[in-house]
Design a protein around this motif. Structure first.
Motif, short mmCIF file in Angstrom:
data_model
loop_
_atom_site.label_atom_id
_atom_site.label_comp_id
_atom_site.label_asym_id
_atom_site.label_seq_id
_atom_site.Cartn_x
_atom_site.Cartn_y
_atom_site.Cartn_z
N ALA A 366 4.21 -7.40 9.29
CA ALA A 366 5.16 -8.51 9.15
C ALA A 366 6.51 -8.06 9.69
N PRO A 367 7.31 -8.97 10.25
CA PRO A 367 8.62 -8.60 10.78
C PRO A 367 9.62 -8.26 9.67
N LEU A 368 10.70 -7.66 10.06
CA LEU A 368 11.68 -7.16 9.09
C LEU A 368 12.26 -8.28 8.24
N HIS A 369 12.65 -9.40 8.87
CA HIS A 369 13.33 -10.45 8.11
C HIS A 369 12.44 -11.00 7.00
N TYR A 370 11.13 -11.07 7.27
CA TYR A 370 10.21 -11.57 6.25
C TYR A 370 10.11 -10.57 5.10
N ARG A 371 10.00 -9.29 5.43
CA ARG A 371 9.89 -8.27 4.38
C ARG A 371 11.15 -8.18 3.54
N GLN A 372 12.30 -8.39 4.20
CA GLN A 372 13.55 -8.40 3.45
C GLN A 372 13.58 -9.57 2.46
N SER A 373 13.15 -10.73 2.94
CA SER A 373 13.18 -11.91 2.07
C SER A 373 12.22 -11.77 0.89
N LYS A 374 11.17 -10.99 1.05
CA LYS A 374 10.18 -10.79 -0.01
C LYS A 374 10.46 -9.55 -0.85
N GLY A 375 11.56 -8.85 -0.54
CA GLY A 375 11.90 -7.65 -1.31
C GLY A 375 10.91 -6.52 -1.16
N GLN A 376 10.34 -6.38 0.04
CA GLN A 376 9.30 -5.37 0.27
C GLN A 376 9.84 -4.06 0.83
N LEU A 377 11.14 -3.93 0.94
CA LEU A 377 11.73 -2.69 1.45
C LEU A 377 12.09 -1.76 0.30
N TYR A 378 11.91 -0.47 0.51
CA TYR A 378 12.31 0.58 -0.43
C TYR A 378 11.65 0.41 -1.80
N GLN A 379 10.36 0.08 -1.79
CA GLN A 379 9.62 0.03 -3.05
C GLN A 379 9.22 1.45 -3.45
N ARG A 380 9.58 1.83 -4.67
CA ARG A 380 9.41 3.21 -5.12
C ARG A 380 8.11 3.37 -5.91
N MET A 381 7.38 4.44 -5.59
CA MET A 381 6.19 4.79 -6.34
C MET A 381 5.85 6.25 -6.10
N THR A 382 5.00 6.82 -6.97
CA THR A 382 4.56 8.20 -6.80
C THR A 382 3.40 8.25 -5.80
N ILE A 383 3.13 9.45 -5.31
CA ILE A 383 1.99 9.63 -4.40
C ILE A 383 0.69 9.28 -5.12
N ARG A 384 0.61 9.57 -6.41
CA ARG A 384 -0.59 9.21 -7.17
C ARG A 384 -0.79 7.70 -7.22
N GLU A 385 0.31 6.97 -7.46
CA GLU A 385 0.22 5.50 -7.48
C GLU A 385 -0.18 4.96 -6.12
N LEU A 386 0.37 5.57 -5.06
CA LEU A 386 0.02 5.15 -3.70
C LEU A 386 -1.46 5.39 -3.43
N GLN A 387 -1.98 6.51 -3.90
CA GLN A 387 -3.40 6.81 -3.71
C GLN A 387 -4.29 5.77 -4.38
N ASN A 388 -3.88 5.32 -5.53
CA ASN A 388 -4.67 4.30 -6.23
C ASN A 388 -4.64 2.97 -5.49
N ARG A 389 -3.54 2.65 -4.84
CA ARG A 389 -3.43 1.36 -4.14
C ARG A 389 -4.14 1.39 -2.79
N ALA A 390 -4.10 2.54 -2.10
CA ALA A 390 -4.70 2.62 -0.76
C ALA A 390 -5.59 3.85 -0.71
N PRO A 391 -6.79 3.80 -1.28
CA PRO A 391 -7.63 5.00 -1.43
C PRO A 391 -8.27 5.51 -0.15
N ALA A 392 -8.28 4.74 0.94
CA ALA A 392 -8.95 5.21 2.17
C ALA A 392 -8.21 6.39 2.78
N ILE A 393 -6.94 6.54 2.52
CA ILE A 393 -6.13 7.64 3.06
C ILE A 393 -5.98 8.72 2.00
#
Length: 819
Positions: A366-393
């Protein structure tokens, strides 16, 4: 009766003596014969006078030696006074001569090589004081304004503008004069914009034949020269890349693939080749913490640079690949596989799966302006939480490989810039890895290999770049896809669109040397920073920074504020700033540079292997940025920026021909002083604009000057300025005033200044400014008039300019009021 003559003689003779004889000869009475008469006789008055005379003579004889001693002291006092008078007269004459020189512009000519270049340039450039009519009409140089290329249109009714058919004859004559200057080499001598000037300066450093110097410097120069050797790259062809694929375990396209593990291959690409096919990695601060003064940096994860052309559908809020763009994309993929030796019969299946996988990943972006409007920039989480959300990596393994040897753990925090994409990407990869019918073709592995090809494209031959150029033209970009240098600092300071491709093929830069300078800076930025720092006139740069900033603060006091509270608010913010030159502090000697680059081997005729090492250096720079608290000086920075309470001015600003320590100060203040003041005003503009009415008033005043001088006001051509246009007019007009005030103050503190071409100080200042008023900046599009016209508004105050700036074909300037 006999006494009478004596009395008469006593009363007359003393007064008859010459003035010069007194005290030198005894009076005649001392020559008279003595008598024996009694004192009671009538001669008593004469005797009394004689006694008085004798008493006076006695006192005169007693005072004589004292006078002689005082006469010596008087002679000393007189001599001292005479010396003081002579010294005072000499000082008075010297001061008058200096003051006269300042007023008349007579000064010692500057004869340095830099000044000789500047003098030659000024001699063939339009002078606003001798050619005011032409100067009013110029648009960033006479070579841009032409019937076929009118540059930025200034609106209807400008005298001499090609769009005004009534004045076509006048234009033709002036165009002929411009052609004469052009034939004398004016175009070649045109002052470049800031970016081009900096690249040329770095090129001069890399191509210089100085003493051998350190080994790190030699490696940087060898890398640059190997980049220029396109003949060797064409000779090598695809062989270097095919050898690299074999090192990575081969691929199914060639029929030789050892089925390497997906995450293992991904880790190698991230660690050794700075390649991120499924997501991007950056390092930077959390903007939510910057206000609190936190210096901690985080690993930041975002969507990747997309290879396939897509469009954003504002109705469905999704990215889509259009059919008309997919066809040339498929053709380019087939060409790449053919260049890599793929069998013609088997390439289509690989092209098809690659395109399909690319489309699915692109649709999740998605383009930057859309992500800004949805508050999707600088979302903080741990590496463990990221692993749970995207397990293929294997996030921890991949990040540990990319940032080796830093000790990362699962509890470390990361910042995401598009969490929905990351989740969707993991699902897509998992689906494609589990498609057993495609297991022999290895679509995910092929995708990673072709993405690596995209990374290494700048180091391959012209056949690869021609393929990329054909795709670019097919997509409607005749000049090629824009290549954007990705500065880690830039990503840290500003949220940018991550969809823009960062690297590109060779043809995408107009001049090969520019491309090679940029690539050299990517890996050897510390070397170039050190070399530029050695050449930078630190004291002169610091002086002009401090003087411009001081004049800027004075300008703030001159503005009309809504109230004193507003003034205090802005001044408190400004007073807290510490302006300084931004220099590198990481390397203090060439020995440290040599140690830092000791493991780097740079050949003279193998740019591909050199480029691979550059990618490794680039990744190490990213690692270093994560651990250090101080900001590393960015050699390619061109404008000042705020960092906490510091206002930093990069070294890259203070390079010739825009700035030189041997230039007259009038030239440095007219060029660099103006640019510095303009940059500062843009940094604090929101506060000033919201608290002062002067922005609008000055913008309208200068615009009224422009309408009057260009004779548009009387022909119904008056146009209203937008708020952005008013702001930019005020910024540039105020910047010129600030720079001129700072220069005049420097003349008071240090009256001497050299000159060029015999120009007076103020005239040289304004003439120098006129040579660089077209320096490109992001605000040029909202400037409703050429910055060069600001000289006209400045000169409306007659005592500021050495000569009258009037065009006979326009309204006389004496009718204009000072803004």
């Amino acid at each position: 009766m006999s006494e009478t003559p004596v009395e008469h003689e006593l009363s007359v003779q003393p007064s008859s003596q010459p003035e010069s004889g007194r005290g030198l000869q005894p009076p005649p009475l001392f020559q008279l014969p003595l008598t024996t008469q009694e004192p009671s006789v009538p001669r008593q008055p004469a005797q009394f006078q004689l006694d008085v005379q004798l008493s006076n003579l006695e006192h005169q004889h007693q005072a004589k030696p004292v006078w002689i001693n005082h006469r010596r002291l008087l002679f000393l006092l007189f001599g001292f006074s005479l010396c003081c008078a002579i010294l005072g007269l000499v000082y008075y004459m010297h001061y008058n001569r200096q003051h006269s020189n300042i007023q008349t512009g007579k000064a010692t000519p500057c004869l340095s090589s830099a000044c000789q270049w500047a003098s030659a340039h000024l001699s063939i450039s339009p002078d606003p004081f001798t050619q005011p009519c032409d100067y009013f009409l110029s648009t960033c140089g006479s070579d841009i304004l032409s019937p076929d290329n009118v540059g930025r249109q200034m609106g209807p009714g400008i005298p001499g503008h090609p769009q005004n058919h009534k004045e076509k004859a006048v234009w033709t004559e002036r165009r002929g004069q411009s052609k004469e200057r052009e034939d004398r080499g004016l175009r070649k001598e045109k002052i470049p914009d800031r970016k081009t000037a900096l690249l040329q300066y770095l090129r001069e450093i890399l191509e210089s034949n100085d003493r051998p110097g350190s080994t790190a410097v030699q490696k940087a120069k060898r890398f640059y020269h190997s980049c220029l050797d396109t003949k060797s790259m064409d000779t090598a062809g695809a062989e270097p890349f095919l050898a690299l694929i074999h090192k990575l375990g081969g691929w199914a396209v060639s029929g030789q693939w050892n089925r390497t593990d997906f995450n293992s291959t991904l880790s190698l690409l991230m660690r050794d080749y700075a390649t991120f096919p499924f997501f991007n990695l950056y390092v930077g601060k959390d903007p939510n913490e910057i206000a609190r003064g936190t210096t901690k940096r985080y690993i930041q994860i975002d969507q990747p640079d997309l290879l396939i052309p897509i469009e954003w559908n504002s109705k469905t809020l999704k990215s889509e690949a259009k059919t008309q763009t997919l066809r040339p994309f498929l053709a380019s993929c087939e060409s790449y596989l053919a260049l890599l030796g793929a069998p013609p019969g088997s390439s289509m299946i690989h092209v098809g799966t690659f395109t399909s996988l690319s489309s699915e990943l692109a649709a999740a972006a998605a383009p930057l302006h859309y992500r800004q409007s949805k508050g999707q920039l600088y979302q903080r989480m741990t590496i463990r939480e990221l692993q749970n959300r995207a397990p293929a990596i294997d996030w921890l393994g991949c990040l540990q490989a990319a940032f080796h040897p830093l000790p990362l753990v699962e509890d470390d925090l990361v910042l995401l810039h598009n969490s929905p994409y990351i989740v969707r990407m993991s699902l897509i990869i998992g689906k494609w890895l589990n498609r057993h019918e495609l297991s022999n073709s290895g679509p995910v592995h092929t995708y990673m290999v072709l993405y690596l090809l995209h990374t290494l494209m700048p180091a391959l031959g012209s056949r690869f770049s021609e393929t990329a150029k054909n795709l670019s033209v097919a997509l409607g970009n005749n000049e090629g896809v824009s290549r954007h240098r990705q500065s880690l600092l830039y990503f840290e300071m500003t949220p940018v669109s991550w969809c823009v491709k960062s690297r590109g093929p060779l043809h995408q830069v107009a001049d090969r040397w520019k491309h090679c300078v940029l690539e050299t800076e990517r890996g050897f930025d510390l070397v170039l920073s050190h070399l530029v720092s050695k050449r930078t006139a630190h004291s002169e740069a610091e002086e002009i920074i401090q003087n411009i900033f001081s004049s800027f603060k004075s300008k703030l006091h001159e503005l009309k504020w809504t109230d004193q509270k507003s003034l205090r608010f802005v001044m408190k913010k400004v007073q807290s700033l510490i302006p300084r030159l931004w220099t590198t502090k990481e390397i203090s000697s060439e020995a440290e540079l040599d140690l830092l680059f000791s493991k780097v081997t740079v050949g003279t005729n193998s740019f591909f292997s050199n480029y691979v090492q550059l990618l490794s250096l680039w990744q190490k720079r990213r690692i270093k940025l994560l651990t250090e608290k101080a900001e590393a000086a960015d050699i390619l920075s061109l404008t000042p920026f705020l960092l906490g309470d510091e206002l930093l001015f990069p070294m890259g600003m203070f390079i010739p021909p825009l700035f030189h320590p041997t230039y007259p100060r009038a030239m440095n203040y007219g060029v660099m002083g103006f640019l510095i003041a303009k940059d500062i005003l843009h940094l604090v503009l929101p506060d000033i604009y919201s608290q002062s009415e002067m922005v609008q008033a000055v913008g309208e005043c200068v615009w009224a000057h422009y309408l009057t001088v260009t004779d548009k006001a009387g022909r119904g051509g008056a146009l209203c300025l937008s708020a952005a246009q008013q702001q930019e007019v005020w910024v540039q007009y105020s910047a010129l005033q600030i720079a001129l005030q700072a220069y005049h103050q420097s003349l008071k503190n240090h009256p001497s200044d050299t000159s060029i071409s015999g120009l007076s100080h103020t005239r040289l200042f304004l003439t120098s400014f006129s040579q660089v008023h077209c320096v490109s900046d992001p605000y040029s599009e909202v400037m409703p008039l050429e910055p060069s016209f600001l000289i006209t508004a400045i000169c409306a105050k007659s005592d500021l300019c050495p000569t009258s700036l009037q065009c006979p074909n326009t309204t006389q300037l004496h009718s204009l009021q000072t803004c």
